[in-house]
Design an enzyme around this catalytic site. Structure first.
Site, short mmCIF file in Angstrom:
data_model
loop_
_atom_site.label_atom_id
_atom_site.label_comp_id
_atom_site.label_asym_id
_atom_site.label_seq_id
_atom_site.Cartn_x
_atom_site.Cartn_y
_atom_site.Cartn_z
CG HIS A 90 -16.55 30.45 -11.85
ND1 HIS A 90 -15.73 31.27 -12.59
CD2 HIS A 90 -15.95 29.22 -11.87
CE1 HIS A 90 -14.70 30.58 -13.03
NE2 HIS A 90 -14.80 29.33 -12.62
CG ASP A 92 -15.26 34.83 -10.56
OD1 ASP A 92 -15.99 33.84 -10.72
OD2 ASP A 92 -14.33 34.86 -9.71
CD GLU A 154 -14.22 28.96 -8.81
OE1 GLU A 154 -13.88 27.82 -8.47
OE2 GLU A 154 -13.48 29.70 -9.50
ZN LIG Z 1 -13.29 27.93 -12.91
#
Ligand SMILES: [Zn+2]
Length: 408
Positions: A90, A92, A154
């Site tokens: 992810h 973010d 996420e």
């Molecule tokens: Zn993580």
């Protein structure tokens, strides 16, 4: 060995060579992709870099188009894009608000063999390492494709990845397995719990507090529901089901935020709270929620309605990510165990996107650089040693996918 890998790497102060992935990781960390900020700039940077290598990426957008997932396939030597392994991360990161950092969280810095910065551990270290190896993957005569999957959102409940996975299913892309590079200190994690979060709104009726029988106190009924959720949590803790491989070996539940009422002398008309439960992957989360919902509908609501007909209790699901229970027989589990020489059955309480891939029929394992203890905190770091270990792991994985390795 290719020429590129023979070039000596610059060294850190301790004399150790710096990981080749440092360039990519630095670029990724310097882009502030806290979940509330758009990640499109990062995704487009990666897309353009892949394009320069002749690789097309598929973007799936979320929100107003300023957030996106990226999925790219590096085909096998025969051009096939079927099967193969996904390297997933992810993009973010969690906020730094209110945290006291010793250096700029978005300007990564090496001190004593540790790379500091927001996301170095969770999980731009893994993504940067994978991206650095793209030329290496392209030089390898692959028997099966390698896929890169980068998601958004996420950290706010695995909200982005489902869009990407839906699109894969639609296109008929069916990888054989997936490695989610969340920080596990490069040790395979084969199971994690599910995440389920709900917002509940209890609606009563306002009245002057001297006339309580004319109102309906929303906070008091919300409190009963919250106590019921706590009772449920106590039941799981005392009666199971249990799985002793987990650090917390039972399903947990809690209420995390609450707001209600507007004045000391007014019967509160509304109370909102957020609760979540983290289920063992073998336990159906919908059945757990059904118990909360049933208590609200069959026990509380009739009582409330006897006080006032307009009473209501509403639920809204705000986050859901399935748990993971990887099969030991799955090829990806055996492969990651072989590459890390680690046979421990490690199961963790935190959620990852591996559960989502697994639910879509793509067997998945979690394995990435850094320690989860360092994630989300001030002075988040990943050690250079872990980045080297991740690089070595991925190189072995790629080599193992080559036509030559398959011919042996
Ligand atoms: Zn993580």
């Amino acid at each position: 060995m290719s020429v590129a890998t023979e070039i000596a790497q610059p060294s850190s102060a301790s004399g150790e060579p710096l990981p080749a992935s440092l360039d990519w990781i630095t670029r990724l960390v310097s882009m502030d992709t806290v979940s509330r900020n758009p990640n499109l700039g990062l995704i487009e940077t990666v897309r353009d870099a892949l394009r320069a290598h002749g690789i097309d990426a598929t973007l799936t957008h979320g929100h107003d188009g300023r957030w996106a997932n990226l999925f790219a396939t590096l085909p096998a030597a025969d051009g096939s894009t079927n099967g193969g392994i996904v390297l997933s991360g992810h993009t973010d990161v969690v906020p730094v608000d209110g945290q006291s950092w010793d250096s700029d969280p978005f300007d990564p810095e090496i001190r004593d063999g540790l790379l500091y910065g927001r996301g170095t551990c969770d999980m731009k270290g893994f993504i940067g390492t994978a991206l650095t190896l793209v030329p290496e993957i392209q030089r390898t005569k692959l028997a099966k494709p390698v896929h890169l999957a980068l998601s958004f959102d996420e950290e706010v409940g695995c909200a982005g990845a489902p869009l990407m996975i839906e699109e894969l299913v639609k296109r008929g892309v069916k990888p054989d397995g997936c490695v989610v590079g969340e920080p596990t200190s490069m040790r395979p994690v084969v199971a994690h719990k599910g995440i389920n979060a709900y917002q509940c709104c209890v609606r009563g009726l306002a009245a002057h507090s001297s006339l309580t029988p004319r109102g309906l106190n929303a906070i008091e009924y919300a409190a009963r529901l919250i106590c019921h959720i706590r009772d449920l949590a106590d039941q799981f803790r005392e009666q199971g089901p249990f799985d002793e491989y987990f650090d917390v070996p039972f399903t947990t539940a809690q209420t995390s935020t609450i707001e209600g009422g507007n004045a000391i002398n007014t019967v509160p008309a509304e109370c909102r709270f957020v609760f979540e439960f983290r289920n063992l992957p073998t336990l159906d989360p919908d059945a757990v929620f059904a118990r909360v919902e049933q208590y609200a509908r069959e026990t509380l609501l009739p009582k409330m309605q006897r006080e006032h007909a307009s009473a209501a209790i509403e639920f809204k699901k705000i986050a859901a990510a399935p748990g993971l229970e990887a099969s030991e027989q799955a090829a990806i589990t055996q492969l990651v165990r072989a590459l890390t020489a680690d046979q421990d059955r490690r199961k963790v309480a935190y959620g990852t996107e591996a559960g989502l891939f697994a639910r879509a029929g793509i067997p998945s394992v979690v394995c990435g650089p850094g320690d989860i203890q360092q994630a989300h905190k001030a002075n988040e770091f990943v050690s250079l040693e872990q980045l080297h270990a991740c690089d070595a792991f991925l190189r072995k994985l790629i080599r193992g996918m080559s036509v030559d390795a398959h011919a042996q």
